[in-house]
Write a protein that holds these residues in place. Sequence first.
Motif, PDB file in Angstrom:
ATOM      1  N   THR A  95       0.866  -1.174   0.000  1.00 35.02           N
ATOM      2  CA  THR A  95       0.000   0.000   0.000  1.00 35.02           C
ATOM      3  C   THR A  95       0.902   1.224   0.000  1.00 35.02           C
ATOM      4  O   THR A  95       1.937   1.245   0.668  1.00 35.02           O
ATOM      5  N   VAL A  96       0.523   2.217  -0.787  1.00 33.72           N
ATOM      6  CA  VAL A  96       1.306   3.438  -0.923  1.00 33.72           C
ATOM      7  C   VAL A  96       0.355   4.623  -0.883  1.00 33.72           C
ATOM      8  O   VAL A  96      -0.700   4.596  -1.495  1.00 33.72           O
ATOM      9  N   ARG A  97       0.758   5.666  -0.146  1.00 32.19           N
ATOM     10  CA  ARG A  97      -0.020   6.907  -0.140  1.00 32.19           C
ATOM     11  C   ARG A  97       0.924   8.077   0.085  1.00 32.19           C
ATOM     12  O   ARG A  97       1.998   7.919   0.661  1.00 32.19           O
ATOM     13  N   ILE A  98       0.528   9.236  -0.381  1.00 26.24           N
ATOM     14  CA  ILE A  98       1.290  10.460  -0.162  1.00 26.24           C
ATOM     15  C   ILE A  98       0.417  11.419   0.625  1.00 26.24           C
ATOM     16  O   ILE A  98      -0.743  11.653   0.278  1.00 26.24           O
ATOM     17  N   ASP A  99       0.975  11.947   1.707  1.00 30.64           N
ATOM     18  CA  ASP A  99       0.289  12.916   2.565  1.00 30.64           C
ATOM     19  C   ASP A  99       1.214  14.103   2.782  1.00 30.64           C
ATOM     20  O   ASP A  99       2.404  14.041   2.495  1.00 30.64           O
ATOM     21  N   ARG A 100       0.659  15.154   3.365  1.00 27.17           N
ATOM     22  CA  ARG A 100       1.462  16.305   3.782  1.00 27.17           C
ATOM     23  C   ARG A 100       1.671  16.227   5.282  1.00 27.17           C
ATOM     24  O   ARG A 100       0.734  16.006   6.041  1.00 27.17           O
ATOM     25  N   ALA A 101       2.901  16.428   5.698  1.00 28.39           N
ATOM     26  CA  ALA A 101       3.216  16.485   7.128  1.00 28.39           C
ATOM     27  C   ALA A 101       2.754  17.838   7.670  1.00 28.39           C
ATOM     28  O   ALA A 101       2.379  18.738   6.909  1.00 28.39           O
ATOM     29  N   ALA A 155       4.337   6.607  -7.405  1.00 27.39           N
ATOM     30  CA  ALA A 155       4.195   7.465  -6.227  1.00 27.39           C
ATOM     31  C   ALA A 155       5.468   8.293  -6.002  1.00 27.39           C
ATOM     32  O   ALA A 155       5.389   9.475  -5.658  1.00 27.39           O
ATOM     33  N   LEU A 156       6.636   7.694  -6.191  1.00 30.18           N
ATOM     34  CA  LEU A 156       7.904   8.436  -6.071  1.00 30.18           C
ATOM     35  C   LEU A 156       7.964   9.575  -7.082  1.00 30.18           C
ATOM     36  O   LEU A 156       8.344  10.698  -6.751  1.00 30.18           O
ATOM     37  N   ASP A 157       7.587   9.283  -8.318  1.00 28.47           N
ATOM     38  CA  ASP A 157       7.591  10.316  -9.355  1.00 28.47           C
ATOM     39  C   ASP A 157       6.644  11.457  -8.985  1.00 28.47           C
ATOM     40  O   ASP A 157       6.995  12.627  -9.116  1.00 28.47           O
ATOM     41  N   ALA A 158       5.456  11.114  -8.503  1.00 28.88           N
ATOM     42  CA  ALA A 158       4.483  12.138  -8.113  1.00 28.88           C
ATOM     43  C   ALA A 158       5.007  12.971  -6.949  1.00 28.88           C
ATOM     44  O   ALA A 158       4.866  14.195  -6.934  1.00 28.88           O
ATOM     45  N   GLY A 159       5.630  12.339  -5.991  1.00 28.85           N
ATOM     46  CA  GLY A 159       6.134  13.039  -4.817  1.00 28.85           C
ATOM     47  C   GLY A 159       7.337  13.911  -5.083  1.00 28.85           C
ATOM     48  O   GLY A 159       7.540  14.916  -4.415  1.00 28.85           O
ATOM     49  N   THR A 160       8.141  13.552  -6.055  1.00 29.05           N
ATOM     50  CA  THR A 160       9.345  14.331  -6.339  1.00 29.05           C
ATOM     51  C   THR A 160       9.112  15.391  -7.401  1.00 29.05           C
ATOM     52  O   THR A 160       9.985  16.219  -7.621  1.00 29.05           O
ATOM     53  N   ASN A 161       7.956  15.417  -8.015  1.00 33.17           N
ATOM     54  CA  ASN A 161       7.668  16.431  -9.030  1.00 33.17           C
ATOM     55  C   ASN A 161       6.899  17.610  -8.462  1.00 33.17           C
ATOM     56  O   ASN A 161       6.452  18.466  -9.203  1.00 33.17           O
ATOM     57  N   GLY A 162       6.761  17.680  -7.147  1.00 38.80           N
ATOM     58  CA  GLY A 162       6.025  18.766  -6.506  1.00 38.80           C
ATOM     59  C   GLY A 162       6.916  19.937  -6.161  1.00 38.80           C
ATOM     60  O   GLY A 162       8.040  20.070  -6.634  1.00 38.80           O
ATOM     61  N   ASP A 163       6.391  20.797  -5.285  1.00 38.76           N
ATOM     62  CA  ASP A 163       7.112  22.008  -4.885  1.00 38.76           C
ATOM     63  C   ASP A 163       8.250  21.697  -3.915  1.00 38.76           C
ATOM     64  O   ASP A 163       9.186  22.465  -3.806  1.00 38.76           O
ATOM     65  N   SER A 164       8.128  20.622  -3.189  1.00 38.86           N
ATOM     66  CA  SER A 164       9.090  20.306  -2.134  1.00 38.86           C
ATOM     67  C   SER A 164      10.430  19.887  -2.728  1.00 38.86           C
ATOM     68  O   SER A 164      10.494  19.176  -3.724  1.00 38.86           O
ATOM     69  N   ASP A 165      11.515  20.337  -2.095  1.00 36.06           N
ATOM     70  CA  ASP A 165      12.834  19.945  -2.577  1.00 36.06           C
ATOM     71  C   ASP A 165      13.259  18.599  -1.994  1.00 36.06           C
ATOM     72  O   ASP A 165      14.153  17.967  -2.506  1.00 36.06           O
TER      73      ASP A 165
END
Length: 104
Positions: free
Chosen positions: A6-12, A36-46
């Motif tokens: 199971t994989v999910r992306i949330d904001r801390a 999910a890795l691609d989605a998470g690394t293509n955002g605003d966060s460095d």
Amino acid sequence: MSTPLTVRIDRAADGRLVLFAAGEIDASNVADFAEALDAGTNGDSDTLTVDLSEVEYLDSAAINALAPHAETLQIIANPVLLRVLTVSGLAELAKIRPAPSSDA
């Protein structure tokens, strides 16, 4: 029998993205993890935090998915994964720390 992934992306609380994975990551399901890795690394966060504290097993397919993003990752790893992350060389590229012990 393998444990389903199971994989999910949330904001801390600080606004940073955290990718949570649980189960086992192998060739049969690595595409979901890589997406999910691609989605998470293509955002605003460095830096993307990848929480693998509930992952019991990962194989070379998972290492290969993590490697291209390694310099922008902070990985929280289940202690059983630390050896494979180190031997693979990923620990030299990404910030990796062991997950806190669940013994309380």
